[in-house]
Design a protein around this motif. Structure first.
Motif, PDB file in Angstrom:
ATOM      1  N   ASN A   1      17.037   6.229   0.902  1.00  0.00           N
ATOM      2  CA  ASN A   1      17.341   5.409   0.005  1.00  0.00           C
ATOM      3  C   ASN A   1      16.111   5.386  -1.005  1.00  0.00           C
ATOM      4  N   LYS A   2      16.477   5.383  -2.293  1.00  0.00           N
ATOM      5  CA  LYS A   2      15.187   5.454  -3.324  1.00  0.00           C
ATOM      6  C   LYS A   2      13.991   4.257  -2.857  1.00  0.00           C
ATOM      7  N   TRP A   3      14.305   3.310  -2.198  1.00  0.00           N
ATOM      8  CA  TRP A   3      13.289   2.252  -2.158  1.00  0.00           C
ATOM      9  C   TRP A   3      12.286   2.902  -0.979  1.00  0.00           C
ATOM     10  N   HIS A   4      12.876   3.951  -0.209  1.00  0.00           N
ATOM     11  CA  HIS A   4      12.233   4.473   1.053  1.00  0.00           C
ATOM     12  C   HIS A   4      11.438   5.873   0.603  1.00  0.00           C
ATOM     13  N   THR A   5      11.903   6.050  -0.688  1.00  0.00           N
ATOM     14  CA  THR A   5      11.334   7.445  -1.095  1.00  0.00           C
ATOM     15  C   THR A   5       9.866   7.422  -1.608  1.00  0.00           C
ATOM     16  N   PRO A   6       9.118   8.325  -0.996  1.00  0.00           N
ATOM     17  CA  PRO A   6       7.699   8.145  -1.715  1.00  0.00           C
ATOM     18  C   PRO A   6       7.749   8.627  -2.789  1.00  0.00           C
ATOM     19  N   GLN A   7       6.927   7.763  -3.772  1.00  0.00           N
ATOM     20  CA  GLN A   7       6.958   8.187  -5.323  1.00  0.00           C
ATOM     21  C   GLN A   7       5.889   7.303  -6.008  1.00  0.00           C
ATOM     22  N   ALA A   8       5.382   7.659  -7.135  1.00  0.00           N
ATOM     23  CA  ALA A   8       4.547   7.064  -7.924  1.00  0.00           C
ATOM     24  C   ALA A   8       5.284   5.959  -8.633  1.00  0.00           C
ATOM     25  N   LEU A   9       4.561   4.914  -8.787  1.00  0.00           N
ATOM     26  CA  LEU A   9       4.961   3.611  -9.350  1.00  0.00           C
ATOM     27  C   LEU A   9       4.254   3.383 -10.780  1.00  0.00           C
ATOM     28  N   PRO A  10       4.577   2.625 -11.721  1.00  0.00           N
ATOM     29  CA  PRO A  10       3.915   2.612 -13.044  1.00  0.00           C
ATOM     30  C   PRO A  10       2.722   1.538 -13.065  1.00  0.00           C
ATOM     31  N   VAL A  11       2.812   0.571 -12.028  1.00  0.00           N
ATOM     32  CA  VAL A  11       1.707  -0.192 -11.912  1.00  0.00           C
ATOM     33  C   VAL A  11       1.042  -0.308 -10.693  1.00  0.00           C
ATOM     34  N   GLU A  12      -0.034  -1.010 -10.354  1.00  0.00           N
ATOM     35  CA  GLU A  12      -0.842  -1.174  -9.139  1.00  0.00           C
ATOM     36  C   GLU A  12       0.142  -1.405  -7.991  1.00  0.00           C
ATOM     37  N   SER A  13      -0.177  -0.786  -6.863  1.00  0.00           N
ATOM     38  CA  SER A  13       0.797  -0.985  -5.827  1.00  0.00           C
ATOM     39  C   SER A  13       0.058  -1.440  -4.703  1.00  0.00           C
ATOM     40  N   PHE A  14       1.062  -1.729  -3.500  1.00  0.00           N
ATOM     41  CA  PHE A  14       0.360  -2.255  -2.222  1.00  0.00           C
ATOM     42  C   PHE A  14       1.470  -1.713  -1.103  1.00  0.00           C
ATOM     43  N   CYS A  15       1.029  -1.376   0.065  1.00  0.00           N
ATOM     44  CA  CYS A  15       1.841  -0.921   1.042  1.00  0.00           C
ATOM     45  C   CYS A  15       1.389  -1.561   2.368  1.00  0.00           C
ATOM     46  N   VAL A  16       2.076  -1.346   3.529  1.00  0.00           N
ATOM     47  CA  VAL A  16       1.695  -1.894   4.818  1.00  0.00           C
ATOM     48  C   VAL A  16       1.820  -0.570   5.777  1.00  0.00           C
ATOM     49  N   VAL A  17       1.060  -0.639   6.444  1.00  0.00           N
ATOM     50  CA  VAL A  17       0.899   0.299   7.720  1.00  0.00           C
ATOM     51  C   VAL A  17       0.848  -0.093   8.979  1.00  0.00           C
ATOM     52  N   ARG A  18       1.301   0.665  10.139  1.00  0.00           N
ATOM     53  CA  ARG A  18       1.483   0.078  11.244  1.00  0.00           C
ATOM     54  C   ARG A  18       0.787   1.157  12.189  1.00  0.00           C
ATOM     55  N   GLN A  19       0.588   0.454  13.588  1.00  0.00           N
ATOM     56  CA  GLN A  19       0.079   1.628  14.494  1.00  0.00           C
ATOM     57  C   GLN A  19       1.347   2.550  14.796  1.00  0.00           C
ATOM     58  N   PRO A  20       0.945   3.843  14.683  1.00  0.00           N
ATOM     59  CA  PRO A  20       2.301   4.748  14.853  1.00  0.00           C
ATOM     60  C   PRO A  20       3.153   4.753  15.904  1.00  0.00           C
ATOM     61  N   PHE A  21       2.733   4.351  17.027  1.00  0.00           N
ATOM     62  CA  PHE A  21       3.935   4.410  18.133  1.00  0.00           C
ATOM     63  C   PHE A  21       4.658   3.107  17.960  1.00  0.00           C
ATOM     64  N   ASP A  22       3.775   2.077  17.823  1.00  0.00           N
ATOM     65  CA  ASP A  22       4.582   0.866  17.690  1.00  0.00           C
ATOM     66  C   ASP A  22       5.718   0.954  16.728  1.00  0.00           C
ATOM     67  N   ARG A  23       5.413   1.786  15.628  1.00  0.00           N
ATOM     68  CA  ARG A  23       6.312   1.822  14.625  1.00  0.00           C
ATOM     69  C   ARG A  23       7.618   2.731  15.028  1.00  0.00           C
ATOM     70  N   LEU A  24       7.352   3.838  15.859  1.00  0.00           N
ATOM     71  CA  LEU A  24       8.278   4.393  16.405  1.00  0.00           C
ATOM     72  C   LEU A  24       9.315   3.623  17.388  1.00  0.00           C
ATOM     73  N   GLN A  25       8.442   2.760  18.241  1.00  0.00           N
ATOM     74  CA  GLN A  25       9.237   1.947  19.169  1.00  0.00           C
ATOM     75  C   GLN A  25      10.139   0.938  18.355  1.00  0.00           C
ATOM     76  N   SER A  26       9.362   0.444  17.300  1.00  0.00           N
ATOM     77  CA  SER A  26      10.496  -0.216  16.366  1.00  0.00           C
ATOM     78  C   SER A  26      11.635   0.080  15.855  1.00  0.00           C
ATOM     79  N   GLU A  27      11.517   1.413  15.779  1.00  0.00           N
ATOM     80  CA  GLU A  27      12.680   2.319  15.244  1.00  0.00           C
ATOM     81  C   GLU A  27      13.710   2.491  16.557  1.00  0.00           C
TER      82      GLU A  27
END
Length: 281
Positions: free
Chosen positions: A102-128
């Motif tokens: 989906n486009k909201w999960h697609t990496p892309q440049a945005l026109p204004v200043e942006s923020f994101c969240v990152v997570r411990q990699p294995f915890d993220r995989l477990q969440s999925e």
């Protein structure tokens, strides 16, 4: 002499309080250091000079899947901000685009200043994994053998499958000006919006669960897999796929430990000074 001594004690008390405030501010700023960037914008000095106030509407959101993004999108919608799936300016084609999500999960440049969240990699995989095992049509459960088989398959195929839920987080970071850590998401989200004048009391994020109608009755929402118990080939594959994500998270934890040590050291120093001043008075 007694008056001068009292004035000196009062002065030292003021200096101590100012020092405490300064060091607490420094400590808070250190805690806000997340990975490669600060939670607070670097434009603070420019704002002070120009007398301007940053507007939260000038902030966009890069939704890295499985990092609390849906909670942020829903908070934004409730507060008049079109972030993530509600941002109609986002580009992407799930069938023919570079990323099949989906486009909201697609990496892309945005026109204004942006923020994101990152997570411990294995915890993220477990969440999925938990997300998948809890779906009504799932043919697996919270079990090490199931996890090994699932991870082996999903990490060997296209990483943008499953709506980019397992795409490495570093694929998004080039488009993210401010990186927040999932472990401290609520505090850092509040700080980020506060830096734009948004009231701190209005920034509470709600935990989003799958709709009950889509969840198996035997779903285990707290399912946890021991990383050290993974099959060797699965662990090797995970470390190869998420090498950059692992390095990124390691940097965050190093910075956080360092910041906490600074705060603890200064708190001890201030306690000592207060004790000395109290004894002197």
């Amino acid at each position: 002499m007694r008056l001068n001594r009292s004035l000196m004690i009062s002065f030292l008390g003021v200096v101590t309080m100012v020092g405490a405030l300064a060091w607490w501010t420094i400590g808070s700023s250190w805690r806000a250091v997340t990975l490669t960037r600060l939670v607070f914008p670097a434009a603070a000095e420019e704002e002070a000079v120009n007398g301007t106030t940053r507007n939260a509407l000038d902030l966009s959101f890069v939704h890295i899947p499985k990092t609390g993004g849906t909670s942020i999108e829903l908070w934004g919608k409730a507060n008049g901000f079109k972030w993530g799936k509600y941002d109609k300016s986002l580009q992407g084609d799930k069938k023919r685009g570079e990323y099949h999500c989906n486009k909201w999960h697609t990496p892309q440049a945005l026109p204004v200043e942006s923020f994101c969240v990152v997570r411990q990699p294995f915890d993220r995989l477990q969440s999925e994994f938990r997300h998948r095992t809890c779906q009504k049509d799932a043919d697996m459960s919270c079990d090490l053998a199931f996890f090994n088989a699932w991870a082996r398959q999903i990490l060997s195929g296209p990483l943008d499958a499953n709506d980019c839920h397992v795409l490495p987080q570093t694929a998004y970071l080039d488009y993210c000006d401010h990186v927040l850590a999932f472990d401290e998401l609520q505090d850092q989200f509040t700080q980020l919006l506060a830096s734009r004048g948004f009231p701190a009391g209005d920034t509470t994020l709600e935990v989003v669960r799958q709709p009950r109608r889509n969840v198996r009755s035997d779903c285990d929402p707290d399912c946890t897999i021991d990383y050290d118990m993974l099959d060797d080939d699965v662990r090797s594959r995970f470390e190869a796929v998420y090498d950059d994500d692992i390095a990124l998270w390691r940097r965050y934890t190093t910075l956080r430990r360092r910041s906490l040590r600074v705060i603890e050291r200064e708190q001890r120093r201030l306690s000592f000074l207060r004790g000395t001043l109290t004894a002197a008075s």
